[in-house]
Scaffold this motif. Sequence first.
Motif, PDB file in Angstrom:
ATOM      1  N   ARG A 101     -23.047  83.547 163.987  1.00 23.78           N
ATOM      2  CA  ARG A 101     -22.418  83.727 165.305  1.00 23.78           C
ATOM      3  C   ARG A 101     -21.908  85.155 165.402  1.00 23.78           C
ATOM      4  O   ARG A 101     -21.200  85.636 164.505  1.00 23.78           O
ATOM      5  N   ALA A 102     -22.265  85.866 166.442  1.00 18.29           N
ATOM      6  CA  ALA A 102     -21.753  87.214 166.681  1.00 18.29           C
ATOM      7  C   ALA A 102     -20.587  87.149 167.659  1.00 18.29           C
ATOM      8  O   ALA A 102     -20.571  86.331 168.584  1.00 18.29           O
ATOM      9  N   GLY A 103     -19.593  88.006 167.436  1.00 21.85           N
ATOM     10  CA  GLY A 103     -18.464  88.100 168.338  1.00 21.85           C
ATOM     11  C   GLY A 103     -17.401  87.055 168.100  1.00 21.85           C
ATOM     12  O   GLY A 103     -16.534  86.853 168.942  1.00 21.85           O
ATOM     13  N   VAL A 104     -17.441  86.348 166.961  1.00 19.00           N
ATOM     14  CA  VAL A 104     -16.439  85.341 166.651  1.00 19.00           C
ATOM     15  C   VAL A 104     -16.253  85.301 165.144  1.00 19.00           C
ATOM     16  O   VAL A 104     -17.178  85.604 164.387  1.00 19.00           O
ATOM     17  N   GLY A 105     -15.070  84.916 164.687  1.00 19.54           N
ATOM     18  CA  GLY A 105     -14.784  84.936 163.256  1.00 19.54           C
ATOM     19  C   GLY A 105     -14.883  83.594 162.581  1.00 19.54           C
ATOM     20  O   GLY A 105     -14.442  83.459 161.431  1.00 19.54           O
ATOM     21  N   ALA A 106     -15.403  82.571 163.237  1.00 18.70           N
ATOM     22  CA  ALA A 106     -15.514  81.250 162.629  1.00 18.70           C
ATOM     23  C   ALA A 106     -16.850  80.635 163.011  1.00 18.70           C
ATOM     24  O   ALA A 106     -17.474  81.027 163.998  1.00 18.70           O
ATOM     25  N   VAL A 107     -17.280  79.632 162.217  1.00 13.92           N
ATOM     26  CA  VAL A 107     -18.544  78.967 162.470  1.00 13.92           C
ATOM     27  C   VAL A 107     -18.441  77.545 161.935  1.00 13.92           C
ATOM     28  O   VAL A 107     -17.681  77.259 161.009  1.00 13.92           O
ATOM     29  N   SER A 150     -15.219  74.370 152.116  1.00  6.84           N
ATOM     30  CA  SER A 150     -14.505  73.103 152.191  1.00  6.84           C
ATOM     31  C   SER A 150     -15.449  71.967 151.845  1.00  6.84           C
ATOM     32  O   SER A 150     -16.631  71.994 152.223  1.00  6.84           O
ATOM     33  N   THR A 151     -14.945  70.954 151.117  1.00  4.98           N
ATOM     34  CA  THR A 151     -15.764  69.782 150.818  1.00  4.98           C
ATOM     35  C   THR A 151     -16.050  68.967 152.072  1.00  4.98           C
ATOM     36  O   THR A 151     -17.048  68.258 152.143  1.00  4.98           O
ATOM     37  N   ALA A 152     -15.164  69.080 153.044  1.00  6.04           N
ATOM     38  CA  ALA A 152     -15.342  68.313 154.279  1.00  6.04           C
ATOM     39  C   ALA A 152     -16.133  69.065 155.333  1.00  6.04           C
ATOM     40  O   ALA A 152     -16.561  68.482 156.334  1.00  6.04           O
ATOM     41  N   GLY A 153     -16.315  70.381 155.167  1.00  6.32           N
ATOM     42  CA  GLY A 153     -17.009  71.148 156.183  1.00  6.32           C
ATOM     43  C   GLY A 153     -16.140  71.340 157.415  1.00  6.32           C
ATOM     44  O   GLY A 153     -14.915  71.456 157.331  1.00  6.32           O
ATOM     45  N   GLY A 154     -16.753  71.416 158.592  1.00  5.40           N
ATOM     46  CA  GLY A 154     -16.011  71.615 159.827  1.00  5.40           C
ATOM     47  C   GLY A 154     -16.004  73.071 160.252  1.00  5.40           C
ATOM     48  O   GLY A 154     -16.793  73.887 159.776  1.00  5.40           O
ATOM     49  N   LEU A 155     -15.080  73.429 161.143  1.00  6.29           N
ATOM     50  CA  LEU A 155     -14.978  74.801 161.629  1.00  6.29           C
ATOM     51  C   LEU A 155     -14.246  75.632 160.590  1.00  6.29           C
ATOM     52  O   LEU A 155     -13.065  75.422 160.317  1.00  6.29           O
ATOM     53  N   LEU A 156     -14.960  76.591 159.994  1.00  9.89           N
ATOM     54  CA  LEU A 156     -14.391  77.423 158.939  1.00  9.89           C
ATOM     55  C   LEU A 156     -14.353  78.874 159.403  1.00  9.89           C
ATOM     56  O   LEU A 156     -15.229  79.336 160.135  1.00  9.89           O
ATOM     57  N   GLY A 157     -13.376  79.618 158.932  1.00  6.25           N
ATOM     58  CA  GLY A 157     -13.201  81.017 159.305  1.00  6.25           C
ATOM     59  C   GLY A 157     -11.897  81.189 160.089  1.00  6.25           C
ATOM     60  O   GLY A 157     -10.956  80.400 159.956  1.00  6.25           O
ATOM     61  N   ASP A 158     -11.833  82.250 160.923  1.00  4.12           N
ATOM     62  CA  ASP A 158     -10.611  82.575 161.674  1.00  4.12           C
ATOM     63  C   ASP A 158     -10.997  82.949 163.102  1.00  4.12           C
ATOM     64  O   ASP A 158     -11.591  84.005 163.346  1.00  4.12           O
ATOM     65  N   LEU A 159     -10.645  82.079 164.046  1.00  4.48           N
ATOM     66  CA  LEU A 159     -10.981  82.343 165.448  1.00  4.48           C
ATOM     67  C   LEU A 159     -10.177  83.500 166.034  1.00  4.48           C
ATOM     68  O   LEU A 159     -10.517  84.016 167.108  1.00  4.48           O
ATOM     69  N   ASP A 160      -9.102  83.931 165.358  1.00  5.68           N
ATOM     70  CA  ASP A 160      -8.276  85.013 165.885  1.00  5.68           C
ATOM     71  C   ASP A 160      -8.810  86.397 165.535  1.00  5.68           C
ATOM     72  O   ASP A 160      -8.197  87.395 165.883  1.00  5.68           O
ATOM     73  N   TRP A 161      -9.914  86.468 164.815  1.00 11.95           N
ATOM     74  CA  TRP A 161     -10.471  87.777 164.484  1.00 11.95           C
ATOM     75  C   TRP A 161     -10.888  88.501 165.763  1.00 11.95           C
ATOM     76  O   TRP A 161     -11.310  87.868 166.739  1.00 11.95           O
TER      77      TRP A 161
END
Length: 650
Positions: A101-107, A150-161
């Motif tokens: 994903r470009a322009g965002v800090g999480a995926v 994460s073992t559970a997965g999900g949204l990882l990273g930082d959306l505030d970047w």
Amino acid sequence: MVALIHDSGWTRTPQWPAAARAGDVGFLLVAVYPSWMSGLSWRPGSAWSRLRQWQMLAIGSFARTVAVYQAAPGARLSESPNYASQRLVVFTDTSGVGVTRAGVGAVQARPFGGVFTVGAQASAGDGAGMVVLPGEDPFGFGVRGAWDASTAGGLLGDLDWDGSRTVAIELLPPAGPGAPVLLAPGNGDEVTNSGDVVHEWQHRPVVPGGFQDAYQLRVLMDGDERYWNASTGALVAGETTNAATVESAAIPAGLYTANAPHGWQVRTREGVDGRWSEWSGTDSFTPVTPPTADLFGPDVFHDDLSPVVAWDSSTPRGTQTAFRVQLAHFGSIVYDSGVQPGRASEWQVPPLEWIQGGLYQRRVQVQQTGGSWSSWVTRDFTITWTEPATPGVEVWSGADGVLVQVVADAGLVVDLERITGEGLWVRVDSFTMPSDGAVTVTDVRAPLGRVVAYRARAVNELDGQRLVSGWGLSGQVANRSRWSYLFAARAPLSTWVRCYIRQDGPHRPIRATQVTDPMGDEWPRFSYGTRRGRSGTLVLHAFTQEDRDHLVELLYAGEPLGVRFPGEAEDAGPGYRDGGELIFGVAGEVEVARVTTGPLQRREITVPWRESAPVEPTGHTGAPIMHRFGGPAGAGPFSDNDETDMEVPA
């Protein structure tokens, strides 16, 4: 789960870590002079492959870019003087790069996966909270990175970047085991609707030492999904995990709908790292009314060591397509035919090491069209046989050696043995009993003047198995015959002919000899190898025309022969001692000459010979048979006083 194993920090020449394994993913963060951006090129070692490259905006004096590589064994990184500074970050336990994903800090990431986020700052001093990897940014390039797993997965990273110059890259979880291979029931098979339906599969690990520690099995029936719960023995609506290393499950057939098709699938969990496989493909099966089989007699097999197992089968669906026969003794399987295709209703068991009067069980299972099998049907039986009776043996001294009379059942093979002076039994020969059950043979090889005894046993070859009687013993007897005889070593009882030894030439030892004859005045040297027998020449003749013909036929038989030497006078005192015998092969052409001097004119036969190893009598010979049972062909055994056709040796 994804893990960080290396961060080089900012340097001009980062190195791939020695701990990197095949499949590991490396991110190379690069700051380069803008004038070189158009020709920017990475030249990784041949063992690394570049997956993708992103360029970011040029800020100030430098442009920023990031490239991702995947490792292979022996990987290395090429260097370039164009790079202002580089930073290498390597992750392990990942199967590669997924969504970016470009322009965002999480995926969005999958379970056991992760995310790597990299971005360029607006200025060297901006971007507080973005320095999360080890090391600082001493050159002020403003290229930062962060990662999460994460073992559970999900949204990882930082959306505030700051998303203006940010790329979030998904790190795929490590590859789980492959989808299981379904083994049984086979796709489209019909199975019995009674008892258990055994489902079998094969776990497919992808990690060294991998093994299954749990499985899930679901059945598609009546338009619904049902999951097998091994602890309760039921098919339930909710997804159920069964902890087990065994790659099979026996499900009661009563839980299925009879005569209706069902589908089934399995997925397995890897015991090394806990990852699940994908669901297997779907195989179908149909529970149906199984076939049946019925065994019938006999319950006792007598004198039959290769019994025939027979049965009748009933097949509600189609016909019998295969069968299997087993024999058991005290619960242990002693014979298994394996699955045999076809509609046969009997099977012959090969000879086994049976126990006389032992109780056995025969078991049969049949298969019908569609693949369903019957239950095993079992019936007891016993094996018995008549052992040969012990032969009767009588002996007496005859003019041509020892006469041995054996009485045994007709058609049986008899082994005849003689005891030596050392108390050892040696084989004389074997023969088949005639229809009248009595045989008289002449043993011309019995030692002269020694007391000997004989024993005989009967052998019955029944269905390929030897059944032997006890030994019948004779009385004692002494051989008084001083004649010489020629016989085939493999069948001395039926091939012997009386002969006279006109001359027994010198016996020469056979051994390898090497002569070293040096030049000059030195004596030659002789070296001798191990003795390999003897050689010599015999001159034989026979008194009658018939015996001479037999003598010549024997010499041309082309197999080892034996000659019995006549008795020799004792050195001290009256009497004769045994002359011994020679086992030999004819070593050249036989010469026949007529002697025209003297009162008796006869043909003499000159035989070159070479000693042979002892030959075990077998009863099988290519030599002419000269003596039927009872002595010479067409005559009975000689009496003790029959000297009318004998020439007494001088």
